[in-house]
Design a protein around this motif. Sequence first.
Motif, PDB file in Angstrom:
ATOM      1  N   ASP A   1     -61.835  -5.649 -21.550  1.00  0.00           N
ATOM      2  CA  ASP A   1     -62.946  -5.386 -20.658  1.00  0.00           C
ATOM      3  C   ASP A   1     -62.376  -5.631 -19.378  1.00  0.00           C
ATOM      4  O   ASP A   1     -61.988  -6.731 -18.869  1.00  0.00           O
ATOM      5  N   TYR A   2     -62.393  -4.529 -18.339  1.00  0.00           N
ATOM      6  CA  TYR A   2     -62.040  -4.640 -16.844  1.00  0.00           C
ATOM      7  C   TYR A   2     -62.956  -5.845 -16.200  1.00  0.00           C
ATOM      8  O   TYR A   2     -62.396  -6.411 -15.239  1.00  0.00           O
ATOM      9  N   ARG A   3     -63.995  -6.049 -16.934  1.00  0.00           N
ATOM     10  CA  ARG A   3     -64.936  -7.152 -16.319  1.00  0.00           C
ATOM     11  C   ARG A   3     -64.853  -8.445 -16.449  1.00  0.00           C
ATOM     12  O   ARG A   3     -65.511  -9.496 -16.040  1.00  0.00           O
ATOM     13  N   LEU A   4     -63.725  -8.531 -17.432  1.00  0.00           N
ATOM     14  CA  LEU A   4     -63.645 -10.033 -17.873  1.00  0.00           C
ATOM     15  C   LEU A   4     -62.978 -10.872 -16.652  1.00  0.00           C
ATOM     16  O   LEU A   4     -62.209 -10.246 -16.288  1.00  0.00           O
ATOM     17  N   PRO A   5     -63.380 -12.080 -16.818  1.00  0.00           N
ATOM     18  CA  PRO A   5     -62.610 -12.971 -15.570  1.00  0.00           C
ATOM     19  C   PRO A   5     -61.325 -13.102 -15.596  1.00  0.00           C
ATOM     20  O   PRO A   5     -60.464 -13.066 -16.942  1.00  0.00           O
ATOM     21  N   ARG A   6     -60.482 -13.045 -14.327  1.00  0.00           N
ATOM     22  CA  ARG A   6     -58.927 -13.104 -14.465  1.00  0.00           C
ATOM     23  C   ARG A   6     -58.569 -14.472 -13.683  1.00  0.00           C
ATOM     24  O   ARG A   6     -59.339 -14.569 -12.482  1.00  0.00           O
TER      25      ARG A   6
ATOM     26  N   ALA B   1     -58.320  -0.407 -16.047  1.00  0.00           N
ATOM     27  CA  ALA B   1     -59.401  -0.103 -15.077  1.00  0.00           C
ATOM     28  C   ALA B   1     -60.706   0.203 -16.216  1.00  0.00           C
ATOM     29  O   ALA B   1     -60.770  -0.102 -17.262  1.00  0.00           O
ATOM     30  N   PRO B   2     -61.773   0.393 -15.378  1.00  0.00           N
ATOM     31  CA  PRO B   2     -63.119   0.555 -16.213  1.00  0.00           C
ATOM     32  C   PRO B   2     -62.888   1.370 -17.492  1.00  0.00           C
ATOM     33  O   PRO B   2     -62.391   2.261 -17.475  1.00  0.00           O
ATOM     34  N   ASP B   3     -63.686   1.123 -18.682  1.00  0.00           N
ATOM     35  CA  ASP B   3     -63.626   1.975 -19.867  1.00  0.00           C
ATOM     36  C   ASP B   3     -64.870   2.905 -19.295  1.00  0.00           C
ATOM     37  O   ASP B   3     -65.984   2.414 -19.357  1.00  0.00           O
TER      38      ASP B   3
END
Length: 693
Positions: A563-568, A630-632
């Motif tokens: 997921d694009y929203r997961l922390p990096r 990028a966002p799903d």
Amino acid sequence: MEASVSNVNKFIHAGAAAVAFCLALSGCSGNAQQASTVDGDWPNFGRDGSEQHYSPLTEITAKNVDQLRLAWHYELEPGFTVSTPIAAEGKVFTTTGHSRIRAFDATNGKLLWEYDAKVREIAQSALHMSWGNKGIAYWNQRVFVATTDGRVLALDANSGKPLWEQRQFELSELRNSNGPPRVFDGKVIVGHGGADISPIRGYVTAYDAMTGKLVWRFHTVPDDPSKPAENKAEEIMRPTWKGDWFGKGGGGTAWNAFSYDAELDLLYIGVGNGYPYNHRMRSPGGGDNLFLASIVAVKADTGDYVWHYQVCPAEQWDCTAVQDMTLATLSIEGKPRKVLMQAPKNGFFYVLDAASGKFISAEKFAKATWAERIDATTGRPIENPRIRYQDHKDLFEMWPGPQGAHSWLPQAFSPRTGFVYIPVIEMGALIGPPAPGVMDFTAGMGVTMIPDPELPGSRRSALLAWNPSTQQAAWNIELPGDWPGGVLATAGDLVFQGRIDGQLVAYDAQTGRQVWAFKTPSPIVATPISYSVSGRQYVTVLTGSGSQGGGILATGNAAFRTDYRLPRHVLTFAIGGTDQLPAFGMPPLIPPADPDFAFDMERVKQGGMAFAQHACLVCHGMNAIGGGAAPDLRYSPMIVDAAAFKAVVKDGALKLNGMPPSPYATDEDVESIRTYLRALAQQTAAQQAVNRR
């Protein structure tokens, strides 16, 4: 609902050939290739000119790696986080997204400075915003970056202030630059991409690292045949391009791989594919089309041609040699010999003489059906019958597909074990001649392709330890998903690699036995590095998704949360580290409520084709299955709001967030794409409901 889901499924499978295509589309000893590299530093993408991705540090070993702990971390913004960090002067330098550079204290993670190259403001096309940076370089208290929009910058390593800037190509050109620059012998070496969408003439440029002055430029395909040849390289290339090709065919972009041998004064260039992919369209009279899909050695001081070796003569499968080239000294027939080793896309592992380019050996390291073997006398491939897609009427199965048996994510070499550690992709493709109604999507590439089909044994990956002296596998580890991370080897007899399931893993370099692992919330695609400060050894890696495996080739990773929203994060480890990552709860993936949606098969089909035509799938994934680049969009609330969707897609309302506008998309295209995404969201919601029963 069930009828609508069925219709969508029929469309996805029946229309896959059209929607799927738009690709817009490694007993020995290591060389001291660059004596200026300090043992404890990691100043270049592969550490030094040998590109071995090998650390000579020995504090962390298989015996004490169980004491390896997180020493510090830094949370990053969403975006492309697949780059390899560098380390020097007691600092760690990173680049993320569109050339956002940061410097950290290597011992504690304190942010020292950051610099934003403003690519999102400057870029004028989606090409300039594709993928983001894969790496940076350090030399003489300077940090170097090549931006995707065509600039090369030098920053002061102590302050982050710009020291010089050069424009490699104009914004109006169909080029981009997302590979890491290298600094060898006081020169910044950069290449560029763009050969998937235009018959550009590829080149590599060397700049003076102190002043930014252009030193030399080497072209990888010939110029106008009606003009006199520019140099020896062009005299060699021209006869291999035949018929009325000029202005219609080209390519040869060298966007990623460069190696350097100081003793030989040779710079090695890995060259990419041609455009169009279709060889008969690109060069109607035939010919090998040099220097496409080739390794080229040039004089480092002047850029003058020395030798070349072509891995795919007359390439037409997106067969590239842009994968890293490892330099080392091997025992060949009982004698030490300087060699260049590469595991390119085509599935064969090559060993060449580094001084002359003479072919030594090549064997398959992955499934490869395009060729039977490499002829030991000529060094040319023995192609299998009817592997040229112009000889077919329909799609046929070919291995590897355009993603390659090895992509740009680097292999590593250990002089202690003599093994090359390769992140292998096992994935086939369906390929065939141009099909009526499909050419508009493929931008003139002249081929129909499903690059990521469901095939037996496909969508797999592995970490392979390969003995280049015997051309045989030493060990092989099956990995989750089909997009394996880059590899680090160390003198502590360890091999580090990130995985799509969020694990950073250390293996025993000799046996492949897993000896340590650290779980993160996000996938790890980037390559780890190891360096030392004040005698203490560290390992640093970036977490998060991006690049092809997080976009167009993400289908095989759908079982894992990317997921694009997961922390990096930037994660740094050391023996006895005491840091901890904050607790993180996985956000739910729920398609937006859309009670007003009315399924229209024809509109959905048009939307799927427009989704491919406007290259949405490059970042958002095949069939909109997001992989973290990028966002799903199946879960985006934007798809149920026509005005908001148009503002983002066509008008660029989120350009500064990394979403480029699509000014050439008509209002009808935009609405069709939205309908396509709404249908996929409905299908996903229905499947979730079934899974909950």
